[in-house]
Design a protein around this motif. Structure first.
Motif, PDB file in Angstrom:
ATOM      1  N   PHE A 160      -2.719  -4.969   8.337  1.00 13.14           N
ATOM      2  CA  PHE A 160      -3.684  -4.849   7.241  1.00 13.14           C
ATOM      3  C   PHE A 160      -5.114  -4.896   7.762  1.00 13.14           C
ATOM      4  N   GLU A 161      -5.369  -5.739   8.739  1.00 11.27           N
ATOM      5  CA  GLU A 161      -6.714  -5.810   9.319  1.00 11.27           C
ATOM      6  C   GLU A 161      -7.082  -4.494   9.993  1.00 11.27           C
ATOM      7  N   THR A 162      -6.121  -3.881  10.641  1.00  8.70           N
ATOM      8  CA  THR A 162      -6.374  -2.587  11.274  1.00  8.70           C
ATOM      9  C   THR A 162      -6.791  -1.548  10.241  1.00  8.70           C
ATOM     10  N   LEU A 163      -6.128  -1.572   9.101  1.00  8.42           N
ATOM     11  CA  LEU A 163      -6.430  -0.596   8.050  1.00  8.42           C
ATOM     12  C   LEU A 163      -7.810  -0.823   7.440  1.00  8.42           C
ATOM     13  N   ALA A 164      -8.315  -2.046   7.566  1.00  7.99           N
ATOM     14  CA  ALA A 164      -9.635  -2.348   7.008  1.00  7.99           C
ATOM     15  C   ALA A 164     -10.767  -1.932   7.934  1.00  7.99           C
ATOM     16  N   LEU A 165     -10.443  -1.574   9.168  1.00  6.85           N
ATOM     17  CA  LEU A 165     -11.472  -1.212  10.131  1.00  6.85           C
ATOM     18  C   LEU A 165     -11.937   0.225   9.923  1.00  6.85           C
ATOM     19  N   MET A 190       0.847  -1.189   0.000  1.00  9.47           N
ATOM     20  CA  MET A 190       0.000   0.000   0.000  1.00  9.47           C
ATOM     21  C   MET A 190       0.887   1.245   0.000  1.00  9.47           C
ATOM     22  N   PRO A 191       1.576   1.506  -1.121  1.00  6.88           N
ATOM     23  CA  PRO A 191       2.556   2.605  -1.158  1.00  6.88           C
ATOM     24  C   PRO A 191       1.951   3.992  -0.981  1.00  6.88           C
ATOM     25  N   ASP A 192       0.661   4.139  -1.222  1.00  2.00           N
ATOM     26  CA  ASP A 192       0.033   5.451  -1.127  1.00  2.00           C
ATOM     27  C   ASP A 192      -0.634   5.693   0.227  1.00  2.00           C
ATOM     28  N   LEU A 193      -0.398   4.817   1.177  1.00  2.00           N
ATOM     29  CA  LEU A 193      -1.034   4.930   2.488  1.00  2.00           C
ATOM     30  C   LEU A 193      -0.539   6.169   3.223  1.00  2.00           C
ATOM     31  N   ALA A 194      -1.448   6.880   3.841  1.00  2.00           N
ATOM     32  CA  ALA A 194      -1.086   8.082   4.601  1.00  2.00           C
ATOM     33  C   ALA A 194      -0.201   7.694   5.786  1.00  2.00           C
ATOM     34  N   PRO A 195       0.822   8.489   6.082  1.00  3.93           N
ATOM     35  CA  PRO A 195       1.725   8.165   7.191  1.00  3.93           C
ATOM     36  C   PRO A 195       1.008   7.967   8.526  1.00  3.93           C
ATOM     37  N   SER A 196      -0.015   8.753   8.796  1.00  6.59           N
ATOM     38  CA  SER A 196      -0.729   8.614  10.067  1.00  6.59           C
ATOM     39  C   SER A 196      -1.433   7.274  10.159  1.00  6.59           C
ATOM     40  N   ALA A 197      -2.033   6.834   9.057  1.00  9.31           N
ATOM     41  CA  ALA A 197      -2.705   5.539   9.045  1.00  9.31           C
ATOM     42  C   ALA A 197      -1.693   4.400   9.172  1.00  9.31           C
ATOM     43  N   LEU A 198      -0.541   4.571   8.518  1.00 11.69           N
ATOM     44  CA  LEU A 198       0.511   3.556   8.618  1.00 11.69           C
ATOM     45  C   LEU A 198       1.017   3.446  10.046  1.00 11.69           C
TER      46      LEU A 198
END
Length: 341
Positions: free
Chosen positions: A219-224, A196-204
């Motif tokens: 990855f599961e966290t990002l899907a929530l 996910m190269p375009d993921l926002a730094p805060s979300a990462l």
């Protein structure tokens, strides 16, 4: 064959084929390959979501390339498509249009055994990957044990296990066991950022903080959703005995409304981690007999309740209410750690 645990829009382990980290385990198997002494069965065990299956497929491709007669790129293509004649993969099978079987059945293991006893489709070693062996029901586990006791020639089984302590000791004893550990945060970041190269730094940063060394959990966290009840569960688990009973009911209602959803899947991992940590801490605390007995009972009760809910489609909300109540009572007990004489 599809993967019943696949996450939406992310490559499957057989497609990824490059495991981040786990250098010691990788080197151990490649050394055995170079020396011509591959074992009949290798168990890769450790927490779920750290890359065990990806490493198994990576090693499978290496073995098939080294012992076969095709170029590496061709082998990797066939492994990614699960079309290599010398590769067999056993996972929970699709039951119907609504989902998968909850276990690997004895007939599934028998089909695998029959396929492995046929003439190999191509020159070289054969590989069988069980992802995961934890999904085998008792009859399937016993059928697998017979196969491991009399394995086909020039065949290596890769058994993926998240909970090796719950497996038959005779199965573990037939395997070369390799323990894999959670990754350091930098490696988890590498795994997530590559997908996910375009993921926002805060979300990462938030995903890495909650991952606990497990890329899958990141990855599961990002899907929530931002208002996911998973965060409330994490807060509640910090001091369950101090929270009002109403909080348990609200959590159970929010999480149990979609038993197959991302929130519930993540919540189950968090609960399993909390229970396992409590078991370990109780075992390491000198003289904490009541705490250990209570933690053991709690672990067994939660596992049985969740397993029963899965197998006979019980109301997940009510199942969670019972588990949360048991956790609260356990924490209230250990808050007053007076041991009997």
């Amino acid at each position: 064959m599809t993967d019943p645990t696949a996450l939406l829009d992310l490559p499957l382990p057989e497609q990824r084929q490059i495991a981040i980290g786990h250098d010691a385990a990788r080197s151990a198997v490649l050394s055995q390959l170079a020396d011509g002494r591959l074992p009949g069965a290798i168990m890769l065990h450790g927490p779920q979501g750290i890359g065990k299956a990806t490493l198994a497929f990576e090693l499978a491709a290496s073995i098939l390339t080294a012992t076969g007669d095709e170029p590496p790129h061709r082998v990797h293509e066939q492994v990614a498509a699960l079309s290599h004649p010398n590769l067999s993969v056993l996972r929970r099978r699709l039951k119907d249009s609504k989902g998968y079987y909850t276990v690997i059945r004895v007939e599934d293991v028998r089909d695998l055994r029959e396929a492995l006893h046929h003439t190999r489709g191509r020159a070289g070693h054969r590989i069988a990957i069980l992802d995961s062996i934890d999904d085998c029901n008792p009859n399937a586990a016993n059928a697998l044990l017979k196969t491991l006791e009399e394995p086909p020639a020039d065949t290596t089984f890769f058994l993926i296990s998240h909970r090796p302590g719950q497996l038959l000791p005779t199965i573990r004893s037939r395997c070369h066991n390799l323990a894999l550990r959670p990754l350091v945060d930098d490696l988890v970041t590498s795994v997530v950022a590559s997908s996910m190269p375009d993921l926002a730094p805060s979300a990462l940063d938030r995903a890495i903080a909650l991952a606990g060394g497990r890329p899958r959990r990141a990855f599961e966290t990002l899907a929530l959703a931002d208002n996911s009840p998973v965060g409330a569960l994490q807060l509640w688990l910090r001091q369950p005995e101090a929270a009002p009973v109403a909080a348990e009911l609200q959590l159970a209602d929010a999480l149990g409304s979609d038993p197959q959803g991302a929130d519930m899947s993540f919540a189950r991992e968090i609960l399993n981690d909390w229970l396992a940590t409590e078991m370990r801490d109780a075992a390491l605390q000198p003289g904490a007999r009541r705490r250990l007995a209570s933690a053991t009972e709690l672990w067994e009760k939660a596992g049985a309740l969740l397993g029963e809910a899965d197998s006979v489609n019980l109301d997940m909300k009510q199942t969670l209410v019972v588990i949360f109540d048991a956790i609260r009572k356990h924490c209230a007990l250990i808050a007053n750690p007076v041991e009997p004489a």
